[in-house]
Design a protein around this motif. Structure first.
Motif, mmCIF file in Angstrom:
data_model
loop_
_atom_site.group_PDB
_atom_site.id
_atom_site.type_symbol
_atom_site.label_atom_id
_atom_site.label_comp_id
_atom_site.label_asym_id
_atom_site.label_seq_id
_atom_site.Cartn_x
_atom_site.Cartn_y
_atom_site.Cartn_z
ATOM 1 N N VAL A 1 -0.371 5.657 6.615
ATOM 2 C CA VAL A 1 -0.993 4.578 5.843
ATOM 3 C C VAL A 1 -1.471 3.475 6.777
ATOM 4 C CG1 VAL A 1 -0.601 2.808 4.083
ATOM 5 C CG2 VAL A 1 0.365 5.090 3.788
ATOM 6 N N ARG A 2 -0.618 3.074 7.704
ATOM 7 C CA ARG A 2 -1.003 2.039 8.668
ATOM 8 C C ARG A 2 -2.277 2.414 9.416
ATOM 9 N NH1 ARG A 2 2.774 2.320 13.455
ATOM 10 N NH2 ARG A 2 1.374 4.103 13.777
ATOM 11 N N ALA B 1 3.223 -1.164 4.652
ATOM 12 C CA ALA B 1 2.896 0.267 4.663
ATOM 13 C C ALA B 1 4.183 1.069 4.796
ATOM 14 C CB ALA B 1 1.962 0.595 5.823
ATOM 15 N N SER C 1 -0.590 13.725 7.369
ATOM 16 C CA SER C 1 -1.134 12.786 6.380
ATOM 17 C C SER C 1 -0.068 12.362 5.379
ATOM 18 C CB SER C 1 -2.313 13.439 5.651
ATOM 19 O OG SER C 1 -3.304 13.858 6.564
ATOM 20 N N GLY D 1 0.741 8.607 0.882
ATOM 21 C CA GLY D 1 1.260 7.344 1.346
ATOM 22 C C GLY D 1 2.504 7.676 2.141
ATOM 23 N N THR E 1 -4.730 4.500 8.549
ATOM 24 C CA THR E 1 -5.936 4.498 7.716
ATOM 25 C C THR E 1 -6.446 3.078 7.483
ATOM 26 O OG1 THR E 1 -4.694 4.441 5.605
ATOM 27 C CG2 THR E 1 -5.236 6.618 6.528
ATOM 28 N N TRP F 1 -9.962 7.784 2.294
ATOM 29 C CA TRP F 1 -9.901 8.911 1.380
ATOM 30 C C TRP F 1 -11.278 9.257 0.820
ATOM 31 C CZ3 TRP F 1 -8.398 13.264 -0.034
ATOM 32 C CH2 TRP F 1 -8.535 13.759 -1.327
ATOM 33 N N ILE G 1 -0.033 4.155 -0.661
ATOM 34 C CA ILE G 1 -0.844 5.312 -0.286
ATOM 35 C C ILE G 1 -1.886 4.856 0.722
ATOM 36 C CG2 ILE G 1 -2.625 5.054 -2.080
ATOM 37 C CD1 ILE G 1 -2.396 8.161 -2.453
ATOM 38 N N GLY G 2 -2.493 5.822 1.430
ATOM 39 C CA GLY G 2 -3.482 5.477 2.440
ATOM 40 C C GLY G 2 -4.654 4.680 1.878
ATOM 41 N N TYR G 3 -5.411 4.057 2.782
ATOM 42 C CA TYR G 3 -6.516 3.171 2.402
ATOM 43 C C TYR G 3 -7.659 3.981 1.787
ATOM 44 C CZ TYR G 3 -9.710 -0.826 2.871
ATOM 45 O OH TYR G 3 -10.589 -1.861 2.632
ATOM 46 N N MET H 1 0.834 -1.200 0.000
ATOM 47 C CA MET H 1 0.000 0.000 0.000
ATOM 48 C C MET H 1 0.872 1.254 0.000
ATOM 49 S SD MET H 1 -3.298 -0.578 -0.032
ATOM 50 C CE MET H 1 -4.007 0.853 0.781
#
Length: 405
Positions: A197-198, A192, A337, A317, A200, A149, A143-145, A141
């Protein structure tokens, strides 16, 4: 053995594949096209193709020259041709994703494959095949989940409605939210690059196994100008942002903060593509310039001529540009973020809450009022970047997947 794949090949995917390869765990690297040095040399010798060869050189990664690769050259050449003729779209990227999923789903039936390692948007079919074969799924991942988003994007679209480009937000046209959710459900391990990221992921999947593998930076390429350029009290203090100028990246907040800060002797440069309403570009605040997309070499020169890097993103991310700027000896102001909180301390930067206008105004004014502190922060930024290596990233990846093999 791990079957690994990425739809283009980029620094983090190259080093993830190298982590498996160096450990003797790489069954094959599936990638649409990784041009060899001879191909790039031939393209560079033909003047009309030199610019394209320079761009494609980013896909070349010499340490993987001897690794087993499964490629789909014809399809990728077709996509490159369409893009070169101005007929590209995000749909072509998803076409490459589908090729990768289809290929890895087929190859994962090999008896020497015990796990598959793939990325968001291009992991579903091989994960489903792997589960049917009782093989492990490693989900990367960068980028964030996406469900996190989705909620934030809806808020931002209302808050910055006048900044929206014609036709709305481009990401809504191609996103596959159901696929993203299913990929996450199937994953046995998630990699992550940072705590944002973790977090999210765990907001929606609190029991999911997540391992941290922070990215590195090419310290030879991304470097300060020698001798180190230090701010001159008589010249404008140079702030820089690099990346897409978009709502997600927090540019509306940054520009309003710049206007309110009203710095007397400072300049802000925006480097990268503009992805918001065109009229906003035509009405930038005083002492703000827009450069547009540039080559890596030009971006490095922009960093080397700047004093402070700004990264106001709402959703990231890692934000490799943070490390690139730090490697070029720039102190950084970033949001929570991103990887900012994992990297920065007061010696080399600051954290400002995403979207918090007053905080960004304060940060801009602080640097303007404390120019004398910037030389030491520049040196500290480079020193911190030197601890963020791709070697450490590979070690993290190898350690995380060891229990699954």
């Amino acid at each position: 053995m791990i079957l690994f794949g990425h739809p283009t090949g980029n620094p983090n995917s190259h080093h993830a594949a190298l982590a498996h390869f160096a450990a003797g765990r790489l069954a094959a690297f599936c990638v649409p096209w990784m041009p060899g040095s001879a191909t790039l040399k031939a393209l560079s010798a033909f003047p009309p193709m030199r610019a394209e060869a320079a761009r494609l050189s980013r896909r070349h990664f010499a340490p993987l020259a001897a690794a087993t690769k499964i490629q789909g050259r014809w399809g990728e050449w077709r996509r490159l041709f369409l893009r070169s003729r101005g007929r590209g779209s995000e749909g072509l990227s998803y076409e490459a994703n589908d090729w990768l999923m289809r290929t890895m789903a087929r190859v994962c039936h090999r008896s020497d494959v015990s796990a598959v390692h793939a990325y968001e948007d291009c992991a579903l079919w091989q994960f489903e095949a792997a589960k049917g074969l009782q093989k492990n799924c490693i989900y990367d991942m960068p980028i964030g989940y996406y469900p996190w988003w989705q909620e934030k994007q809806a808020q931002l679209a209302k808050q910055f409605v006048t900044w929206l480009p014609g036709g709305g937000l481009p990401s809504n046209r191609w996103a596959r939210p159901d696929q993203k959710r299913r990929e996450m459900e199937l994953a046995d391990l998630v990699l992550a690059p940072g705590s944002f990221v973790r977090d999210t992921i765990r907001e929606f999947h609190p029991a999911k196994k997540v391992a941290m593998a922070p990215y590195g930076v090419d310290l030879e390429f991304w470097c300060p100008r020698q001798p180190l350029l230090l701010p001159d009290s008589s010249s404008p203090l140079k702030f820089i942002y690099a990346g897409q100028s978009s709502i997600r990246k927090g540019i509306p907040v940054l520009l309003e903060a710049w206007r309110l800060a009203a710095l007397k002797n400072a300049h802000l440069e925006l480097v990268g593509s503009w992805q918001m309403a065109p009229e906003k570009l035509r009405s930038l605040p005083l002492n703000v310039s827009f450069t547009g997309p540039v080559s890596r070499e030009k971006l490095r020169a922009c960093y080397q001529q700047a004093d402070v890097f700004l990264f106001p993103s709402f959703f990231e991310g890692f934000g490799l540009v943070i490390l690139e700027a730090m490697a070029c000896a720039l102190p950084v102001v970033a949001t929570q973020s991103s990887a900012g909180p994992d990297i920065l301390d007061d010696s080399c930067g600051r954290i400002a809450p995403a979207g918090h206008l007053e905080a960004w105004v304060e940060m801009l004014r602080w640097f303007s009022n404390h120019r004398e502190k910037i030389p030491a922060m520049k040196q500290a930024a480079r020193a911190k970047a030197e601890t963020c290596t791709w070697s450490h990233y590979r070690q993290c990846v190898s350690a995380a997947v060891a229990s699954l093999i």
